[in-house]
Scaffold this active site. Sequence first.
Site, mmCIF file in Angstrom:
data_model
loop_
_atom_site.group_PDB
_atom_site.id
_atom_site.type_symbol
_atom_site.label_atom_id
_atom_site.label_comp_id
_atom_site.label_asym_id
_atom_site.label_seq_id
_atom_site.Cartn_x
_atom_site.Cartn_y
_atom_site.Cartn_z
ATOM 1 N N ARG A 479 0.834 -1.204 0.000
ATOM 2 C CA ARG A 479 0.000 0.000 0.000
ATOM 3 C C ARG A 479 0.870 1.256 0.000
ATOM 4 N NH1 ARG A 479 -1.950 -1.646 5.956
ATOM 5 N NH2 ARG A 479 -0.430 -0.527 7.234
ATOM 6 N N GLU A 481 2.577 3.053 1.865
ATOM 7 C CA GLU A 481 3.287 3.152 3.141
ATOM 8 C C GLU A 481 4.696 2.614 2.934
ATOM 9 O OE1 GLU A 481 2.239 2.552 7.861
ATOM 10 O OE2 GLU A 481 0.795 2.038 6.323
ATOM 11 N N GLU A 753 -1.163 -8.383 8.976
ATOM 12 C CA GLU A 753 -1.060 -7.245 9.891
ATOM 13 C C GLU A 753 -2.013 -7.388 11.068
ATOM 14 O OE1 GLU A 753 -1.192 -2.357 9.623
ATOM 15 O OE2 GLU A 753 -2.219 -3.544 8.086
#
Length: 898
Positions: A479, A481, A753
Amino acid sequence: MKKIFISAAAFLCILASNAQVKVQYLLTENRNNPIGIDVQQPRFSWQLASDQRNIMQTAYEIVVSGAKGPIWKTGKVMGDHSVQVPYAGPALESTKKYTWQLRVWDNSDKPSAWSEPAFFQTALVKPEDGKAKWIEAGFQEDSVNRPAILFRRQFGLNGKITSATLYITAHGMYEAQINGKRVGDAYLAPGWTSYNKRLQYQAYDVTNMLTSGNNVIGGMVGNGWYRGYLAWEDNKNIYGKKLGLLVQLEITYSNGKKETIISDEKWKSSTGAIKSVEIYHGETYDARDEKIGWSATGYNDAGWSGVNLPAATYDNLIVAENEPVRKHETFKAVKLITTPAGEKVLDFGQNLVGWVIVTANGKAGDKITIKHAEVLDKQGNFYTENLRAAKATATYILKGGGEEHFEPHFTFYGFRYIKIEDYTGEINPDNFTAVALYSDMQPTGTFTSSNALINQLQHNIQWGQRGNFLDVPTDCPQRDERLGWTGDAQAFSRTATFNFGVNNFFSKWLKDVAADQEPNGSIPFVVPNVLGHNAVASAGWADVATIIPWNMYLAYGDKKILETQYPSMKAWVKYMTDSSKNDLWNHGFHFGDWLFYRPFDDNDGRAAVTDKYLIAQCFYANSVQLLINTAKVLHNAADEQMYTALLQRVKDAFVKEYVTPNGRLISGTQTAYVLALNFDMLPENLRAQAAARLVENVESYDTHLTTGFLGTPYLCHVLTRFGYNDLAYSLLLQEDYPSWLYPVKMGATTIWERWDGQKPDSSFQTPGMNSFNHYAYGAIGDWMYRKMVGLDTYEDGVGYKHIKVQPHIGGGFTNATASLKTYYGTVSSGWKIQGNTTMLDVEIPANTTATVFIPAPNAAAITEGGNALPASIKVDGSENGYVMVNIGSGSYHFAVSK
């Protein structure tokens, strides 16, 4: 037939010769024959190999040679040091190649043969050795699409070339070419560091790429981490706005003459087929605009622009010390899917990080669009919502005229599935190959057991590490990030040392931790810090400054990492001390026990919310303890005494603030008790009842964990330590949410996650934060390796010089085995239950010793190799159902029958 007779004496000589110790696996600064060493005292490591037991090194002799012969001889040095032995000869010269070899003596005072020579080549050691100039495009860049830039220079060479080394770096990511061929096999170079303070350059041996006569050197540069989009809110150009290239080519001819080619005003610049490229968004490549032969001789560059020479700094340049990102495993599609939405999707069967290599035929202007995703939704459609703003797309436009091959250059994707759009004709899965990219860490650890789900969990742990150890330890790879989150890295660091050789990887990154540390000692949330000066000092995140250096020391026995990081470690502890009142650190922002389990129905008030300041005080104490440990290793008695006194005050403040008179913590969560017990925050007389309260909590959740990023790494360790090993196994083997095996049962091939990234009904957690490749919860691996199998190192012999083998059998497993490649050689341990017999197989490398804990009532119950314990195996007592024996190198088969 002629008979051959050998005397007994001759036969014994042959046996002795065959038994001679061999020296192998020579490393310089933890690398094999490295090019580009800028330390004046490089450290040498080697292994001893022998098929005999109890082999120790008693002495060594090293010879280091330059072009004209030996420059340093140690003579015979007594001692068993074979790891990180420093060079202590004359000053090393820049850009020179040195060879070294050695021999050793064993504990029978027999010398080995001289080893095969190893080599290392120095980098640009002195500032004045760097002659190159930064160059930038000489044309007005497209500020919207920001295409990659091509740089080239043609030059002539006259004479036979005996050596040539290319030193190169970029503002952006670069790919170098010489005479039409790619230089090296590194990708995403120069890697990611805190560029304004530390910009790496790489060194390549290009001797065989040059020729007498005309030559061309070229460099292609894309945005990369330097000026690409990072984090959120249109955050770009963090380190600069202009792409640049810095090149120095050092050439030596057979007659001794030297020549240097540098980046300067003689270069030219243009753009090519890469129309846009961003790490988050992907790459657009238009083959119609390829500049065929642009890095080869004979190419007409009359239409190219010149270059600009900006005012630039050179004092931030450092030579790369860690392994580069390289290509590794490849995957063919396991399935071509037509989704319910009519999408054409390929499944590669593994969530990985890298890209897809495409083979295509078509006419000029045909387009292939590839989008990347980790999962399909509950209907079976392509799912990208969890990528947030990241487009994660590769777009290829064909030039026509035959078979074409495409792959990205300056980006990467986290994916298991790709969706193919704009493709004309039938999709042939064979034309799409996924390739994994990650830092070229040596695989070191293996683990297997009798439980297939646990074996898949180990697979997922390793692939989570592969995907997120991409030059920096990223939180996730897919993503918008992909940042070096410090909390994730510290939580997983000990597990990481088992699966791959990460000594150089973390040594490099920890220097950026120190470089980005604020003047007040606070440590950023992410390193390199792209979130700003206020995103700092969260407990359990900032403690990366102390936790990882100590873990690297334990795993590798590398004292230098402690010496290098010690000022940073002290500065972080000083920040906590300065921020405390009466030794209590109870203010500021903290992430807390990130992503802990929250019950779906919280009407009973059991949400596993742990007081963030209780957590902070625990990590404060742990960092102080690690400073005490480090001061002891570095022989700093004054610091050891000072921090010992501080630690007592910090623990006293914890008890006063967070513990009731009856020993109950103000937060009754698993994480609260785990941290208090793991970091010895409680007086001895309160620990047993605290462990019992932890067990009570686990059982109240139907034997499920509720821990998040900070509590999870220590949960099973604490249970095993306090005698609840069966409960640790129960948690490991739990298959429904929340548990380690729940994602495995849901088909995961990496660590998630969130405990419930995909819910039991196949719907997803919030897409705003739901990565399916996030390694933090994979920290359970450390318990599997060091407790379940029992493969560990003692602190009196770190780096597996003194090995501890203490298996903890349970969970209904019939076997579990782990092996680890250490600097001394491979150490392994495996237990197996067969009928009424428990077997323990142990392999100990030469030049090490081990203490083995054998599950047995007494020494008489143990056999080794089918016989009673020989005199060479020293029995060292018994405790808690184990008989302890001390052994030297060799392979051992212990058995205990009931």
